[in-house]
Design a protein around this motif. Structure first.
Motif, PDB file in Angstrom:
ATOM      1  N   UNK A   1       0.820  -1.222   0.000  1.00  0.00           N
ATOM      2  CA  UNK A   1       0.000   0.000   0.000  1.00  0.00           C
ATOM      3  C   UNK A   1       0.849   1.265   0.000  1.00  0.00           C
ATOM      4  N   UNK A   2       2.007   1.216   0.654  1.00  0.00           N
ATOM      5  CA  UNK A   2       2.806   2.420   0.847  1.00  0.00           C
ATOM      6  C   UNK A   2       3.902   2.632  -0.207  1.00  0.00           C
ATOM      7  N   UNK A   3       4.349   1.581  -0.844  1.00  0.00           N
ATOM      8  CA  UNK A   3       5.524   1.668  -1.720  1.00  0.00           C
ATOM      9  C   UNK A   3       5.219   1.146  -3.125  1.00  0.00           C
ATOM     10  N   UNK A   4       4.901   2.037  -4.028  1.00  0.00           N
ATOM     11  CA  UNK A   4       4.544   1.655  -5.392  1.00  0.00           C
ATOM     12  C   UNK A   4       5.652   0.854  -6.087  1.00  0.00           C
ATOM     13  N   UNK A   5       6.902   1.165  -5.797  1.00  0.00           N
ATOM     14  CA  UNK A   5       8.011   0.483  -6.464  1.00  0.00           C
ATOM     15  C   UNK A   5       8.205  -0.957  -5.992  1.00  0.00           C
ATOM     16  N   UNK A   6       7.613  -1.328  -4.879  1.00  0.00           N
ATOM     17  CA  UNK A   6       7.778  -2.686  -4.348  1.00  0.00           C
ATOM     18  C   UNK A   6       6.548  -3.559  -4.584  1.00  0.00           C
ATOM     19  N   UNK A   7       5.549  -3.052  -5.294  1.00  0.00           N
ATOM     20  CA  UNK A   7       4.274  -3.770  -5.429  1.00  0.00           C
ATOM     21  C   UNK A   7       4.399  -5.120  -6.108  1.00  0.00           C
ATOM     22  N   UNK A   8       5.209  -5.218  -7.143  1.00  0.00           N
ATOM     23  CA  UNK A   8       5.334  -6.490  -7.847  1.00  0.00           C
ATOM     24  C   UNK A   8       5.849  -7.576  -6.909  1.00  0.00           C
ATOM     25  N   UNK A   9       6.913  -7.272  -6.202  1.00  0.00           N
ATOM     26  CA  UNK A   9       7.476  -8.234  -5.252  1.00  0.00           C
ATOM     27  C   UNK A   9       6.472  -8.572  -4.156  1.00  0.00           C
ATOM     28  N   UNK A  10       5.796  -7.546  -3.675  1.00  0.00           N
ATOM     29  CA  UNK A  10       4.821  -7.752  -2.601  1.00  0.00           C
ATOM     30  C   UNK A  10       3.693  -8.667  -3.048  1.00  0.00           C
ATOM     31  N   UNK A  11       3.192  -8.461  -4.259  1.00  0.00           N
ATOM     32  CA  UNK A  11       2.101  -9.311  -4.750  1.00  0.00           C
ATOM     33  C   UNK A  11       2.507 -10.783  -4.736  1.00  0.00           C
ATOM     34  N   UNK A  12       3.709 -11.061  -5.206  1.00  0.00           N
ATOM     35  CA  UNK A  12       4.176 -12.445  -5.231  1.00  0.00           C
ATOM     36  C   UNK A  12       4.234 -13.032  -3.824  1.00  0.00           C
ATOM     37  N   UNK A  13       4.839 -12.307  -2.895  1.00  0.00           N
ATOM     38  CA  UNK A  13       5.009 -12.853  -1.545  1.00  0.00           C
ATOM     39  C   UNK A  13       3.698 -12.881  -0.756  1.00  0.00           C
ATOM     40  N   UNK A  14       2.795 -11.972  -1.034  1.00  0.00           N
ATOM     41  CA  UNK A  14       1.466 -12.045  -0.406  1.00  0.00           C
ATOM     42  C   UNK A  14       0.750 -13.297  -0.900  1.00  0.00           C
ATOM     43  N   UNK A  15       0.793 -13.530  -2.212  1.00  0.00           N
ATOM     44  CA  UNK A  15       0.175 -14.745  -2.769  1.00  0.00           C
ATOM     45  C   UNK A  15       0.822 -15.993  -2.182  1.00  0.00           C
ATOM     46  N   UNK A  16       2.137 -15.982  -2.076  1.00  0.00           N
ATOM     47  CA  UNK A  16       2.858 -17.119  -1.502  1.00  0.00           C
ATOM     48  C   UNK A  16       2.450 -17.350  -0.052  1.00  0.00           C
ATOM     49  N   UNK A  17       2.349 -16.271   0.712  1.00  0.00           N
ATOM     50  CA  UNK A  17       1.943 -16.401   2.113  1.00  0.00           C
ATOM     51  C   UNK A  17       0.559 -17.009   2.251  1.00  0.00           C
TER      52      UNK A  17
END
Length: 154
Positions: free
Chosen positions: A69-85
């Motif tokens: 939510x806070x860091x637009x540049x990290x969204x791609x990585x976050x999406x992957x790890x959220x899905x993984x979690x």
């Protein structure tokens, strides 16, 4: 169906307690100084998601969602790890939602494709287990009713 996709290795790899402890201490040290860097928070969230305990995974997903939510540049990585979690916590509908969002932005992301394949297989397996349970319950119910009908005729 076999593919040549790279395996989502993060699914099975876990950090040791000591490795996770290093990440936790770094995160908490920065928090006590007033602010944890995005990288430190990401590293800690990543470690929590890779942990074998569900409560750690849930905390990791929550932290990763905050970064998303806070860091637009990290969204791609976050999406992957959220899905993984969510996948590791066996919350497959949420895992599907996040991996589909990632694939809508990066349809050629092989790691996300591999994770989606694992999620789809888990959903199918859960569906078969659910059908077997329902079928078994129906069979037991039928046997009980038949037994009651026979006993009632005597």
């Amino acid at each position: 169906m076999t593919t040549d996709l790279p395996y989502a290795a993060d699914v099975e790899d876990s950090l040791t307690y000591d490795e996770l402890e290093v990440l936790r201490l770094q995160y908490e040290r920065e928090l006590t100084q007033g602010h944890a860097s995005v990288q430190t928070k990401f590293n800690y969230a990543w470690g929590l998601i890779k942990a074998p305990e569900r409560d750690h995974q849930a905390k990791g997903v929550k932290l990763m969602q905050e970064i998303y939510k806070a860091e637009a540049l990290r969204r791609r990585e976050c999406l992957y790890y959220i899905a993984l979690g969510f996948y590791k916590m066996q919350e497959y509908s949420e895992a599907q939602r996040y991996v589909e969002l990632l694939l809508s932005k990066e349809p050629r992301n092989l790691q996300a494709q591999s994770l989606k394949e694992l999620i789809d297989k888990a959903v199918t397996k859960d569906g078969y287990i659910g059908m077997a349970l329902v079928g078994g319950a129906a069979a037991i119910g039928t046997l009980l009713i038949a037994s009651l009908v026979r006993n009632g005729r005597r």
